[in-house]
Each structure stands twice: as structure tokens, then as C-alpha cells.
Write a protein that holds these residues in place. Structure first.
Motif, short mmCIF file in Angstrom:
data_model
loop_
_atom_site.label_atom_id
_atom_site.label_comp_id
_atom_site.label_asym_id
_atom_site.label_seq_id
_atom_site.Cartn_x
_atom_site.Cartn_y
_atom_site.Cartn_z
N UNK A 330 7.51 -37.93 18.20
CA UNK A 330 8.45 -37.55 17.13
C UNK A 330 8.10 -36.16 16.60
N UNK A 331 6.80 -35.88 16.48
CA UNK A 331 6.39 -34.55 16.02
C UNK A 331 6.85 -33.48 17.01
N UNK A 332 6.68 -33.75 18.31
CA UNK A 332 7.09 -32.78 19.32
C UNK A 332 8.60 -32.55 19.27
N UNK A 333 9.37 -33.64 19.14
CA UNK A 333 10.82 -33.50 19.05
C UNK A 333 11.21 -32.73 17.78
N UNK A 334 10.50 -33.02 16.67
CA UNK A 334 10.77 -32.30 15.42
C UNK A 334 10.50 -30.81 15.59
N UNK A 411 1.04 -42.64 25.60
CA UNK A 411 2.09 -42.17 26.51
C UNK A 411 2.63 -40.81 26.07
N UNK A 412 2.79 -40.62 24.75
CA UNK A 412 3.23 -39.32 24.23
C UNK A 412 2.25 -38.22 24.59
N UNK A 413 0.95 -38.50 24.42
CA UNK A 413 -0.08 -37.51 24.71
C UNK A 413 -0.08 -37.16 26.20
N UNK A 414 0.09 -38.18 27.05
CA UNK A 414 0.13 -37.93 28.49
C UNK A 414 1.32 -37.04 28.88
N UNK A 415 2.48 -37.34 28.28
CA UNK A 415 3.67 -36.54 28.60
C UNK A 415 3.52 -35.09 28.15
N UNK A 416 2.85 -34.89 27.02
CA UNK A 416 2.79 -33.55 26.45
C UNK A 416 1.62 -32.71 26.94
N UNK A 417 0.47 -33.36 27.20
CA UNK A 417 -0.74 -32.58 27.45
C UNK A 417 -1.38 -32.84 28.81
N UNK A 418 -1.09 -33.97 29.44
CA UNK A 418 -1.80 -34.28 30.70
C UNK A 418 -0.94 -34.02 31.92
#
Length: 418
Positions: A330-334, A411-418
Motif C-alpha cells: 500500500x505504501x508503494x502504491x501510495x 510477498x510485498x517485500x519480494x515484489x519490490x526488493x528481491x
């Protein structure tokens, strides 16, 4: 920094409005509200007014309103226990001091023989050094003092369970209700001041450097025909452009009362393994106070329907848990939405508000919907389930929700950083 501030303000507003609904209706029903909290974990700010402690806590992942009787009361006096008592001007007990009695030199120390702090409000005991027991009347607003922390006692008539089923149900429903109201208000503001998309295929902003700017489109142009096909609505125009990436299209537009022919080649863009065409224009927005009222309800309904459809797909397996987003997502989308402008941020906040309202109404333990379900079961059975059983169900449900939150966040962390 702008994103951090926007996220904190947005999340704080959503949680505050939700919890304020619970708080307001608890007060109206005469319930004792022990705490109004934004966030979880250690306190970073607190202030007590009247009988309620207002806190801001470290982890901004929600909030809660702690109402007496929703969880088992912690006050328990046992025969033989030594406690200290202080009294008000009516000679009623105003403080029940459990330990550190030496810090209260004015307290009378007694040995407890019996007590009722729910209904009759008394403590029976013998003053140290005397032989005859006495019965001490306890004030309805007396404090239970443990480790120098004061907790107001809750007579049964101030507890959640003492209220009628309708009042309890309304108090539980009030949080999601306030989120729906916030959604309507935000969409009204958006429609009244940000603008409502018109039905016609009328162009608003033209993006700099886009195919539309190169071709000569201007804000206010209305597309009425593309390659001989009449255009009635924005969706007609949008569909044809999407279906023709890298292909020249001839469009007839109305500009200042006259028709013009413009040729444009939509640029191609990859979205979810699909190649679509885009020319770089936004739909025309019209600000209107009169249209903003129906628009606010229509948008709330449409977003609610979309969320319910997605929940149905999640239940039937058509939608994977891996596709859910937690606080990180949600933070990334924001962050992305903040870059597109203030009004898009308002729309995003409204969408999250209605989402929060619907999710909380799901009949799952630890959520408002789960607690409403127990009130419904009580109405059918004619008597409530035991507090211990209900508390255990909610505890397990809360633990499972936290586990789901951890999985979604990972899952959010994996999508954004890994």
C-alpha cells in the motif's frame, strides 16, 4: 518525504474515523471506553480525559477502542487479600490500592472477606487492628490501582455485555459505517472540486511529449469519429486506441464549434503481458456541486462492488493470496499515486476507506464482522456464548490475521526488493 507524510496522514485518517465510530456509539450506549488507540505496540503519546485514555502507539497498523466488558475484566479481589482504600466526600471508596500501599499514607488497609464490583458495588473486610468486619460502598467511578496504574472499575451496567443486542451490534457496525461515510465525503470533495469525468470522449490534460501532443490535440477537444466509426463515449475512444498500438488512426474532433481531422499513432505499452496503445491524454473533468452528490454515492457503490467481486474470486481460488497487498504494498502504491497529483491521492484514500469498511465486516474472528456474528448467534440461541470461548476464538482469529499480514508483507517485500 512527501510520500511518508501522505501515507501517515491517510492511514491516520482511515483508522481515526473507523475507531471514532466505535467510540462515539459506545459512548452513546453508555459503555465505559477505557482506551481510544491509534496504532499497536508501545505508547509514544497518551493523555487521559474523563474516563478514557487516548493513545498513539508505535506500530501504525490499525487501532482499537477498548470497551469495558468486551474482554474479561482484570479486577479480582480474593478473600484474605490485603488492600488499601481511599474515600471520596460521600464516604464511598474512590481508590482500591492493590500494592505499594505505602505510597498512599491516607489509605485504610483492610483484609478482604468478600466483594461485588459488578452489581452491588461493595467491599466487605476488616480494618487491620480491628476484629469486626465492615461493608464499604464503592463509587461507580472508583479506580483500581495496580503498580501505581489506575484502571476505572466497570459496573455491569457500563459493560459491553450489559447493553441490548441492538446497541452492541450498532457499536460494532459503527466503525465500518464511518468508513463508508468517509468514502462518500471524499468522493463528494473529489467531484465538487477535483472534477467528475464527463461521459463524452472529451480530452482533458494532454501529456507533454506524448503522441497526442505531437499530433496537435488540445484540452477540450471532443472525439466524435475514429476511422469512420462514430464515438459516443470515452470508453469507445479508449477501446479503439488500446487495440491499435503503433497503427495510425484518423480522428475527427470538435474544437470551438468546428470539426478537424487529426492523425495520430498510439504508442505501445506493455501491461500484464498485453501490448496496448496509448496517446497520452486524460479524460475531461467537470467540477459540479450538484453532480457531486450522486457521483459520491455511485463511486462508493462501484468500488464496493469491485471489492466484493475480488473477495469472491479470492474465496473461489480465482484470486491468489500472493496478489494481496499489505502495508508495504500500500505504501508503494501510495508513492506512485502521490506523484500523479492531489486528486488521485484523494480517490486512492476513498478507495482504501471503503475497502477497510468492507474487510472489517467479514464474518471472521477478531474483526467487527466476527463480533457481529456472535451477537447474531446470541439472538438465535437466546443466550450468549461464554466469554472465555468467544475470547479464545477471537484470539486465534487475531493470530491467524497477523500471520496472513506477515505473509502478505513478505510477498510485498519480494515484489519490490528481491
Amino acid at each position: 518525504m512527501n510520500t511518508i507524510i501522505a501515507f501517515i496522514l491517510m492511514f491516520g485518517l482511515l483508522v481515526f474515523v473507523h475507531e471514532f465510530g466505535h467510540f462515539l456509539f459506545a459512548k452513546k450506549a453508555g459503555m465505559l471506553v477505557r482506551e481510544f488507540a491509534i496504532g499497536f505496540g508501545p505508547k509514544i503519546f497518551s493523555i487521559k480525559k474523563s474516563e478514557t485514555l487516548y493513545t498513539i502507539r508505535l506500530l501504525p497498523m490499525g487501532g482499537y477502542v477498548r470497551v469495558a466488558g468486551e474482554d474479561p475484566e482484570i479486577i479480582d479481589l480474593k478473600p484474605g487479600q490485603h488492600i488499601g482504600l481511599t474515600f471520596n466526600e460521600h464516604n464511598q471508596v474512590k481508590q482500591i490500592i492493590i500494592n505499594h500501599k505505602d505510597k498512599h499514607p491516607n489509605a485504610e488497609v483492610i483484609e478482604v472477606e468478600g466483594s461485588d464490583l459488578d452489581h452491588k458495588l461493595y467491599i466487605k473486610g476488616t480494618l487491620l487492628g480491628e476484629s469486626d468486619p465492615q461493608t464499604f460502598k464503592v463509587s461507580e467511578t472508583a479506580d483500581y490501582v495496580m503498580n501505581e496504574v489506575e484502571t476505572q472499575i466497570a459496573p455491569f451496567n457500563r459493560q459491553f455485555q450489559a447493553k441490548s443486542k441492538s446497541k452492541r451490534a450498532m457499536q460494532l457496525f459503527a466503525g465500518p459505517l464511518m468508513n463508508f461515510i468517509l468514502t462518500v465525503v471524499l468522493f463528494f470533495i473529489l467531484g465538487a472540486f477535483g472534477g467528475i469525468p464527463v461521459e463524452e470522449a472529451k480530452i482533458g490534460d494532454v501529456q507533454p511529449g506524448s503522441p497526442a501532443e505531437t499530433a496537435g490535440f488540445e484540452a477540450g477537444d471532443e472525439i466524435v469519429e475514429i476511422d469512420g466509426h462514430p464515438i459516443q463515449e470515452w470508453s469507445d475512444f479508449q477501446s479503439i486506441v488500446r487495440e491499435h498500438p503503433n497503427q495510425e488512426l484518423t480522428m475527427i474532433v470538435l474544437r470551438n464549434g468546428s470539426s478537424e481531422s487529426i492523425n495520430v499513432v498510439p504508442a505501445s505499452q506493455e501491461i500484464e503481458d498485453m501490448t496496448i496503445g496509448q496517446i497520452g491524454v486524460m479524460q475531461y473533468l467537470e467540477s459540479s456541486l450538484t453532480r457531486a452528490v450522486p457521483y459520491s454515492f455511485e463511486q462508493t457503490y462501484e468500488w464496493s462492488k469491485m471489492i466484493l467481486v475480488n473477495l469472491g474470486m479470492l474465496v473461489t481460488g480465482q484470486f491468489s493470496v500472493d496478489m494481496l497487498s499489505g502495508p508495504v504494498g500500500i505504501y508503494d502504491a501510495t508513492d506512485q499515486i502521490v506523484q500523479t497529483g492531489f486528486w488521485n491521492f484523494i480517490q486512492w484514500t476513498a478507495a482504501l476507506s471503503v475497502n477497510l469498511g468492507i474487510i472489517n465486516l467479514l464474518p471472521l474472528p477478531a474483526l467487527d464482522g466476527g463480533r457481529l456474528l456472535f451477537v447474531g448467534i446470541e439472538a438465535v440461541r437466546g443466550k450468549p456464548l461464554s466469554t472465555e470461548k468467544e475470547g479464545l476464538v477471537h484470539f486465534i482469529g487475531f493470530a491467524l490475521l497477523m500471520l496472513l499480514m506477515l505473509i502478505v508483507t513478505w510477498n510485498d517485500i519480494q515484489r519490490l526488493f528481491l
